[in-house]
Design a protein around this motif. Structure first.
Motif, PDB file in Angstrom:
ATOM      1  N   ALA A  34      37.797  35.851  43.786  1.00 38.39           N
ATOM      2  CA  ALA A  34      37.454  37.178  43.198  1.00 38.39           C
ATOM      3  C   ALA A  34      37.205  38.222  44.376  1.00 38.39           C
ATOM      4  O   ALA A  34      36.150  37.738  45.290  1.00 38.39           O
ATOM      5  N   LEU A  35      37.730  39.185  44.273  1.00 40.73           N
ATOM      6  CA  LEU A  35      37.295  40.225  45.520  1.00 40.73           C
ATOM      7  C   LEU A  35      36.504  41.248  45.065  1.00 40.73           C
ATOM      8  O   LEU A  35      36.404  41.909  44.163  1.00 40.73           O
ATOM      9  N   TYR A 157      46.152  43.477  41.103  1.00 44.87           N
ATOM     10  CA  TYR A 157      44.878  42.934  40.761  1.00 44.87           C
ATOM     11  C   TYR A 157      44.329  43.492  39.863  1.00 44.87           C
ATOM     12  O   TYR A 157      43.708  42.636  38.747  1.00 44.87           O
ATOM     13  N   ASP A 158      44.029  44.675  39.993  1.00 39.45           N
ATOM     14  CA  ASP A 158      43.294  45.510  39.140  1.00 39.45           C
ATOM     15  C   ASP A 158      43.598  45.469  37.587  1.00 39.45           C
ATOM     16  O   ASP A 158      43.110  45.557  36.738  1.00 39.45           O
ATOM     17  N   ALA A 159      45.088  45.484  37.737  1.00 34.82           N
ATOM     18  CA  ALA A 159      45.714  45.515  36.200  1.00 34.82           C
ATOM     19  C   ALA A 159      45.256  44.268  35.553  1.00 34.82           C
ATOM     20  O   ALA A 159      45.375  44.000  34.362  1.00 34.82           O
ATOM     21  N   GLY A 160      45.452  43.293  36.386  1.00 34.17           N
ATOM     22  CA  GLY A 160      45.239  41.726  35.789  1.00 34.17           C
ATOM     23  C   GLY A 160      43.807  41.812  35.241  1.00 34.17           C
ATOM     24  O   GLY A 160      43.497  41.338  34.164  1.00 34.17           O
ATOM     25  N   VAL A 161      42.730  42.309  35.916  1.00 34.57           N
ATOM     26  CA  VAL A 161      41.603  42.561  35.301  1.00 34.57           C
ATOM     27  C   VAL A 161      41.460  43.181  34.220  1.00 34.57           C
ATOM     28  O   VAL A 161      40.743  43.078  33.187  1.00 34.57           O
ATOM     29  N   ALA A 200      39.894  36.216  37.926  1.00 34.30           N
ATOM     30  CA  ALA A 200      38.439  36.589  38.494  1.00 34.30           C
ATOM     31  C   ALA A 200      37.744  37.433  37.311  1.00 34.30           C
ATOM     32  O   ALA A 200      36.586  37.142  37.315  1.00 34.30           O
ATOM     33  N   ALA A 201      38.470  38.209  36.262  1.00 30.01           N
ATOM     34  CA  ALA A 201      37.770  38.790  35.555  1.00 30.01           C
ATOM     35  C   ALA A 201      37.142  37.704  34.397  1.00 30.01           C
ATOM     36  O   ALA A 201      36.202  38.279  33.857  1.00 30.01           O
ATOM     37  N   SER A 202      37.811  36.562  34.361  1.00 23.60           N
ATOM     38  CA  SER A 202      37.251  35.429  33.226  1.00 23.60           C
ATOM     39  C   SER A 202      36.422  34.487  33.994  1.00 23.60           C
ATOM     40  O   SER A 202      35.885  33.334  33.481  1.00 23.60           O
ATOM     41  N   ASN A 203      36.048  34.765  35.376  1.00 25.34           N
ATOM     42  CA  ASN A 203      35.011  34.010  35.931  1.00 25.34           C
ATOM     43  C   ASN A 203      35.614  32.644  36.225  1.00 25.34           C
ATOM     44  O   ASN A 203      35.051  31.722  36.373  1.00 25.34           O
ATOM     45  N   SER A 204      37.168  32.571  36.474  1.00 22.99           N
ATOM     46  CA  SER A 204      37.893  31.566  36.456  1.00 22.99           C
ATOM     47  C   SER A 204      37.967  30.574  35.424  1.00 22.99           C
ATOM     48  O   SER A 204      38.456  29.307  35.725  1.00 22.99           O
ATOM     49  N   VAL A 205      37.653  31.042  34.163  1.00 27.67           N
ATOM     50  CA  VAL A 205      37.483  30.243  33.232  1.00 27.67           C
ATOM     51  C   VAL A 205      39.282  30.128  32.610  1.00 27.67           C
ATOM     52  O   VAL A 205      39.423  28.974  32.305  1.00 27.67           O
TER      53      VAL A 205
END
Length: 481
Positions: A34-35, A157-161, A200-205
């Motif tokens: 996560a950046l 990356y932002d689109a994935g978030v 990263a948005a899911s906190n790696s869940v």
């Protein structure tokens, strides 16, 4: 602060996927950490209304991250939402989402690179006398070629978030997004960066992986190269060349007057204007080239050049062969929406699409990564962005045209098709519905009898895609003629 790198690189102990002749299945890309990244706060230039065409955009981000004109750089436009996202009606619940996304911002391709360097050399071999052009003498061309820029990597990356945050309800441990990409490296890297942002948005869940890479050497529904009869060229076509000689004349005269002896022609000017978006997305800050050409009011004409380029490339201006290249993906989309086998004899790879491992059904989340030309072909095949024939001699009558490439296929552009189950609280009736969004703007779909919310009954949507379901009424056969 750390920044996303342009090339998607896994941990040394992981295996980077290799592109094979048909596919790559089940190879895990290690998600990027996560950046944390700085919010871009870039200077903007004052803009005056264009003498050629006054922009009438509904975009929520009207200034653009790189200045007011950065929303009219045609296909070189950095992504911006064309409208605020509107949630579906309260009586509807999204149960499947399909994302078709362009790669992030890139460096110029090989052919334009040569032409940009050639035009730049003409300017730098003479003494520049015009004050606004003085920076050119000391300008060093150091751009890469074809690959993503760091800014382009961050876009995906932002689109994935964003995708995770918007569609969290569709995700579970046994129901991660199924991700595919066309085999160009910038597309593969964009898919990897998207999965990293999602994780990263899911906190790696939830850590989706790129499961299938489709080779561009064969049938590929995520690339526009499957029709041999349709030429693939980075050079302007007749319509685009004619427009260059109209809109750049005064700009070319200005440049030649400011650099006596340079001998620039109008085509040189076209490629010099491209330095604005390409240098900007390479350095993540507005380029001096943008300020120069903004002062010359170049960008409305440049944008219309892009409109023509895509309309006569893989849009309806090409004839039916352009939209025909979007048939394969459209039929894959219909298969997913209806949970039925793919029925297509155009650009699909039947080996991939007949295998549940490489083309699963009954999923809630799909994400595919592609190029802008393929997006245009899909839009056209699906009947989106209807427009009269573009008049390359003058864009003045295009004020209300839906065909604006800067809003259709900017870098990291995305078409999202949402399937939803609705109850009969709004009068639409119980059942399955579909709506289509392009860069967050909900698209009207009159061909399938869409309601006030631009929702189409699923059955009606499928019926409306007759062009794709009938293989373009035989048009695809011309691809091999």
């Amino acid at each position: 602060m750390s920044h996303l790198t342009a090339s998607y690189r896994p941990h040394p102990q992981s295996t980077r996927p290799l592109i094979v002749s048909k596919m790559l299945v089940g190879t895990s890309l290690l998600a990027l950490a996560a950046l944390a990244h700085d919010v871009l706060a870039l200077p903007s230039a004052a803009q005056s209304p264009s003498a050629i065409r006054i922009r009438k955009s509904t975009a929520t981000n009207t200034t653009g991250v790189f200045g007011p004109d950065s929303t009219i750089w045609a296909e070189d436009t950095p992504y911006f939402p064309v409208a605020d996202y509107v949630a579906p009606p309260s009586n509807c619940e999204i149960d499947q989402v399909n994302i078709l996304e362009r790669h992030g911002a890139r460096y110029p391709k090989k052919s334009p690179t040569k032409k940009i360097k050639s035009a730049l050399k003409k300017l730098q071999k003479v003494t520049i006398t015009e004050t606004s052009m003085q920076f050119i003498s000391n300008f060093t061309y150091d751009l890469g070629e074809d690959d993503l820029t760091p800014y382009g990597a961050l876009q995906s990356y932002d689109a994935g978030v964003e995708a995770y945050q918007r569609y969290t309800s569709l995700v579970e441990a046994n129901g991660l997004p199924f991700v595919r990409a066309s085999s160009s490296q910038r597309v593969v890297d964009s898919a990897g960066n998207w999965t990293a942002g999602f994780a990263a948005a899911s906190n790696s869940v939830y850590t989706p992986v790129l499961s299938v890479i489709i080779s561009e050497d064969g049938n590929d529904t995520l690339n526009d190269g499957s029709c041999a009869a349709l030429s693939d060229s980075d050079s302007p076509g007749d319509q685009e060349a004619a427009w260059i000689d109209i809109y750049t004349v005064n700009i070319t005269d200005y440049l030649n007057a400011g650099a006596p002896g340079a001998g620039l022609d109008n085509t040189d000017t076209q490629y010099l204007i491209e330095l604005c978006p390409f240098v900007t997305v390479a350095n993540s800050e507005r380029s001096e080239w943008c300020d120069l050409f903004s002062s010359l009011d170049a960008f409305p004409g440049f944008e219309y050049y892009g409109d023509l380029d895509k309309y006569y490339g893989t849009g309806w201006g090409q004839g039916d062969l352009g939209p025909a290249q979007g048939i394969g993906y459209t039929n894959e989309l219909l298969a997913r929406l209806t949970n039925t086998a793919v029925n297509d004899s155009t650009s699909t790879d039947t080996t991939l699409d007949s295998n549940p491992a490489t083309f699963p059904l009954n999923r809630t989340f799909y994400a595919d990564f592609t190029h802008d030309d393929l997006l245009i072909a899909v839009y056209s095949a699906m009947g989106l962005f209807p427009t009269p024939a573009l008049n390359y001699s003058s864009p003045d009558d295009q004020e209300t045209s839906a065909w604006r490439v800067s809003e259709m296929t900017p870098f990291a552009a995305r078409m999202v098709v949402e399937r939803m189950s609705c109850s009969d609280e709004s009068g639409s009736g119980d059942g399955e519905y579909v709506r289509v969004l392009v860069n967050q703007a909900v698209q009207p779909m009159p061909s399938c009898g869409s309601d006030d919310n631009d929702l189409c009954a699923l059955d009606a949507f499928v019926e409306s895609q007759a062009f794709a379901r009938n293989s373009g009424y035989g048009i695809w056969n011309e691809c091999s003629d």
